[in-house]
Design a protein around this motif. Structure first.
Motif, PDB file in Angstrom:
ATOM      1  N   UNK A 181      -1.882  19.869   9.836  1.00  0.00           N
ATOM      2  CA  UNK A 181      -0.351  18.531   9.863  1.00  0.00           C
ATOM      3  C   UNK A 181       1.046  19.205  10.725  1.00  0.00           C
ATOM      4  N   UNK A 182       0.768  20.060  11.513  1.00  0.00           N
ATOM      5  CA  UNK A 182       2.569  20.498  11.475  1.00  0.00           C
ATOM      6  C   UNK A 182       3.357  19.469  11.345  1.00  0.00           C
ATOM      7  N   UNK A 183       4.656  19.935  10.459  1.00  0.00           N
ATOM      8  CA  UNK A 183       5.527  18.596  10.622  1.00  0.00           C
ATOM      9  C   UNK A 183       6.570  18.681  11.571  1.00  0.00           C
ATOM     10  N   UNK A 184       6.708  16.645  12.565  1.00  0.00           N
ATOM     11  CA  UNK A 184       8.107  16.391  13.148  1.00  0.00           C
ATOM     12  C   UNK A 184       9.136  17.648  13.259  1.00  0.00           C
ATOM     13  N   UNK A 185       9.726  18.085  13.683  1.00  0.00           N
ATOM     14  CA  UNK A 185      11.122  19.051  13.809  1.00  0.00           C
ATOM     15  C   UNK A 185      11.846  18.164  15.055  1.00  0.00           C
ATOM     16  N   UNK A 186      13.311  18.472  15.086  1.00  0.00           N
ATOM     17  CA  UNK A 186      14.295  17.864  16.004  1.00  0.00           C
ATOM     18  C   UNK A 186      15.045  19.240  15.502  1.00  0.00           C
ATOM     19  N   UNK A 187      14.896  19.912  16.740  1.00  0.00           N
ATOM     20  CA  UNK A 187      16.231  21.490  17.437  1.00  0.00           C
ATOM     21  C   UNK A 187      17.248  20.675  18.257  1.00  0.00           C
ATOM     22  N   UNK A 188      18.697  21.271  17.760  1.00  0.00           N
ATOM     23  CA  UNK A 188      19.472  20.708  18.658  1.00  0.00           C
ATOM     24  C   UNK A 188      20.281  22.526  18.318  1.00  0.00           C
ATOM     25  N   UNK A 189      19.764  22.888  20.171  1.00  0.00           N
ATOM     26  CA  UNK A 189      20.791  23.832  20.060  1.00  0.00           C
ATOM     27  C   UNK A 189      20.661  24.783  21.563  1.00  0.00           C
TER      28      UNK A 189
ATOM     29  N   UNK B  72      13.680  30.845   1.277  1.00  0.00           N
ATOM     30  CA  UNK B  72      13.360  29.366   0.720  1.00  0.00           C
ATOM     31  C   UNK B  72      13.905  29.319   0.014  1.00  0.00           C
ATOM     32  N   UNK B  73      15.766  28.643  -0.269  1.00  0.00           N
ATOM     33  CA  UNK B  73      16.760  28.958  -1.006  1.00  0.00           C
ATOM     34  C   UNK B  73      16.568  27.410  -1.605  1.00  0.00           C
ATOM     35  N   UNK B  74      17.062  26.575  -0.775  1.00  0.00           N
ATOM     36  CA  UNK B  74      17.041  24.768  -1.627  1.00  0.00           C
ATOM     37  C   UNK B  74      16.173  23.958  -1.428  1.00  0.00           C
ATOM     38  N   UNK B  75      16.420  22.818  -2.058  1.00  0.00           N
ATOM     39  CA  UNK B  75      15.036  21.695  -1.222  1.00  0.00           C
ATOM     40  C   UNK B  75      14.545  22.159  -0.118  1.00  0.00           C
ATOM     41  N   UNK B  76      15.513  21.378   1.003  1.00  0.00           N
ATOM     42  CA  UNK B  76      15.333  21.645   1.932  1.00  0.00           C
ATOM     43  C   UNK B  76      14.323  22.527   2.719  1.00  0.00           C
ATOM     44  N   UNK B  77      15.253  23.550   2.417  1.00  0.00           N
ATOM     45  CA  UNK B  77      13.403  25.133   3.163  1.00  0.00           C
ATOM     46  C   UNK B  77      12.724  24.881   2.134  1.00  0.00           C
ATOM     47  N   UNK B  78      12.961  24.413   0.627  1.00  0.00           N
ATOM     48  CA  UNK B  78      10.790  24.782   0.338  1.00  0.00           C
ATOM     49  C   UNK B  78      10.494  23.789   0.304  1.00  0.00           C
ATOM     50  N   UNK B  79      10.629  22.484   1.282  1.00  0.00           N
ATOM     51  CA  UNK B  79       9.971  20.995   1.641  1.00  0.00           C
ATOM     52  C   UNK B  79       9.899  21.429   3.033  1.00  0.00           C
ATOM     53  N   UNK B  80      10.552  22.235   3.592  1.00  0.00           N
ATOM     54  CA  UNK B  80      10.053  21.908   4.691  1.00  0.00           C
ATOM     55  C   UNK B  80       8.914  23.631   4.903  1.00  0.00           C
ATOM     56  N   UNK B  81       9.332  24.752   4.035  1.00  0.00           N
ATOM     57  CA  UNK B  81       8.390  25.776   3.852  1.00  0.00           C
ATOM     58  C   UNK B  81       6.721  24.712   3.602  1.00  0.00           C
ATOM     59  N   UNK B  82       6.508  23.777   2.863  1.00  0.00           N
ATOM     60  CA  UNK B  82       5.476  23.253   2.180  1.00  0.00           C
ATOM     61  C   UNK B  82       4.660  22.529   2.852  1.00  0.00           C
ATOM     62  N   UNK B  83       5.708  21.959   3.874  1.00  0.00           N
ATOM     63  CA  UNK B  83       4.695  21.031   5.360  1.00  0.00           C
ATOM     64  C   UNK B  83       4.200  21.768   6.077  1.00  0.00           C
TER      65      UNK B  83
END
Length: 571
Positions: free
Chosen positions: A246-254, A230-241
């Motif tokens: 209820x697991x967060x809805x995520x979209x994966x491209x790869x 967790x570095x920035x706002x996104x990774x901290x927010x993702x970690x909190x979710x």
């Protein structure tokens, strides 16, 4: 590519500012007033007087100056573009990117778009320079966005497992569910290619996609794994979710990948990997694959590599214990044989022909047993500490198994034909329309935006058609990959996909390694070494400096050989 983009941006800013300063000096030499040349009079804002206005004598003093409304608006737009370039440059500085990534990203979207429109209105021929890049970007990006929208409607990708690693500096491991039956070709390719990554979007945290390095464990074809800090706002927010029931809805491209690091590594007689902190994830799959290939008698003779050493420099004891227990043990206890003498024999280059060695450098201030940073003692590679689950509450999972990007490179020509045709249609047909408009359009500034609007219109229409095309492609891919007569496993020649290799010793040392001495030892014992590194910029620069000094001295004695490769996660 990132460096090329950065320096290309600097060149564009410098060229644009030089162009603007040149014209301002030209106006000054002709005795023109700067504000009059930049801001058009009120007559130019009326359609009735726009075409007939002539500012010679009222606005301009020289007959060599463009004084019609068209010329004055070109000047105003040029000044606006210069301001936008300056804002874009400031928001792209390294400090801003690292601490305010969202500001950097949004500024790129807003001001990049304004600059694009401004350049087209500033000079008509600029459209012929900009359009190919726009159409290529649309052809490459729209399929991904459409597939992401489809995944969002279906609930996103399932996170089968998530664990917050204690005492690791806010590191989290997640597992994304795969469907080997539906996409066996892609799952197998994941286990035979190193240093791949995916782009993840968590709509409840941010609408932006962020890259994450992925890896897989030997024999595990059910999911792909990601460890992030967790570095920035996104990774901290993702970690909190991820802590919520209820697991967060995520979209994966790869999947996506850069250079083929595995092939590059196998071209050297000695491979040295240097990872710092969370940078170890870049070499998790690589160490698995090198071990599987080089300890397989059928493959070992094909390659010159005889020594593989991984130096992992980390200060987070929790992360070290987690990786050692959950992942290094997959190599250390491979083949289910824990006989110490047998492990020593397998790691002996005289017996197997290849030497593997993993060295973990503990750099935490609270060293074990009160050891000092100069200690070089080694400890047992297996940690007895246990990693506890973050939560015992019931987890609610939504979504479906990950579907690899439809338009990512595939292993057969047939699978690549649909994406090739669609990409070619969007690019070339849009370029054709743009050229026709350029020929028939006049030179009025109000009409030049037709080129951009037509491009946007084509992009919208193409994206709607892509919804149907993607569904057709998905149906064809599933039929091809599940048909026994056409299915072809993607494996290294002669290497079973689940082959786990031989044992690898893991040593733990305290203190930072001496990079100069390390590089010197590598050069003295190898003819063609390859150094792979991933970590913070300060570590990368230390390795570069050590490699440069030792390599320069070595070149004086003999022809310098060897290479250095790096993975960068600080953009």
């Amino acid at each position: 590519a990132v460096r090329l983009h950065i320096w290309g941006g600097y060149l564009a800013v410098f060229g644009g500012l030089f162009h603007g300063v040149y014209w301002m000096v030209n106006w000054w030499m002709q005795g023109e007033r700067m504000l009059s040349m930049i801001f058009p009079p009120k007559e130019c804002f009326s359609p009735e007087t726009y075409y007939d206005f002539d500012g010679l004598g009222t606005v301009c003093r020289s007959e060599n100056t463009y004084c019609d409304c068209h010329g004055l608006f070109v000047n105003l737009i040029g000044i606006a573009i210069g301001v936008f370039f300056i804002i874009l440059t400031i928001t792209s500085l390294h400090w801003v990117r690292r601490n305010f990534y969202k500001v950097f990203y949004i500024a790129h979207i807003i001001f990049g778009t304004l600059i694009m429109f401004g350049l087209v209105m500033h000079w008509k021929r600029m459209i012929l320079y900009i359009c190919p890049s726009i159409f290529y970007y649309c052809a490459s990006t729209l399929p991904t966005l459409v597939q992401a929208a489809k995944s969002y409607v279906q609930g996103g990708t399932v996170i089968s497992h998530a664990e917050h690693i204690p005492d690791s500096g806010d590191c989290v491991e997640i597992c994304l569910l795969l469907d080997p039956a539906a996409f066996p070709d892609s799952v197998t390719a994941l286990q035979t290619t190193s240093t791949q990554y995916v782009r993840i979007c968590v709509p409840s945290v941010s609408p932006l996609f962020h890259p994450f390095t992925i890896y897989s464990k030997p024999g595990d074809r059910s999911c792909i794994r990601i460890i992030f800090r967790c570095y920035g706002s996104f990774t901290h927010g993702f970690s909190d979710k991820l802590r919520l029931p209820q697991r967060p809805k995520i979209l994966v491209d790869g999947y996506y990948s850069g250079a083929d690091r595995l092939t590059q590594a196998l071209s050297h007689d000695t491979v040295v990997m240097v990872a710092g902190g969370i940078g170890i994830v870049s070499y998790m799959s690589m160490i698995y694959l090198l071990n599987a290939v080089l300890t397989n008698p059928a493959e070992r003779a094909k390659f010159a590599t005889r020594k593989v050493i991984l130096h992992w420099i980390c200060r987070d004891e929790g992360l070290i214990q987690y990786i050692a227990q959950r992942h290094f043990s997959q190599i250390f206890l491979a083949n289910d044989d824990d006989d110490v003498e047998h492990l020593r024999t397998l790691s002996d280059p005289d017996a197997s022909g290849v030497r593997f060695h993993i060295i973990v450098h503990h750099t935490t201030k609270n060293l074990k047993n009160g050891g000092s940073t100069d200690s070089t003692s080694t400890v047992n590679s297996q940690s007895n500490s246990q990693v506890t689950s973050n939560s015992s509450q019931e987890i609610l999972r939504t979504g479906r198994a990950m579907v690899p990007a439809y338009f990512a490179p595939h292993t057969t020509v047939w699978q690549n034909i649909p994406s090739f045709l669609l990409h070619s249609f969007i690019s070339w047909y849009s370029l054709r329309v743009c050229w026709q408009l350029y020929i028939i359009d006049d030179d009025l500034i109000y009409d030049r935006t037709n080129h951009i609007w037509v491009s946007v219109g084509l992009a919208v229409v193409s994206s709607l058609l892509l919804i149907l095309v993607l569904e057709l492609i998905a149906w064809v891919q599933k039929k091809v990959t599940t048909d026994p007569s056409t299915f072809r496993m993607v494996t290294l020649p002669g290497t079973p996909p689940d082959y786990m290799g031989a044992a690898v010793p893991v040593d733990h040392q305290y203190g930072r390694p001496n990079m100069g001495a390390l590089m010197e030892e590598v050069m003295e014992t190898s003819e063609n070494p390859g150094v792979f590194m991933c970590g913070p910029e300060i570590l990368l620069q230390t390795v570069r400096d050590a490699w440069g000094e030792v390599h320069l001295l070595e070149m004086r004695a003999r022809e310098g050989r060897g290479a250095i490769y790096e993975e960068t996660f600080e953009l």
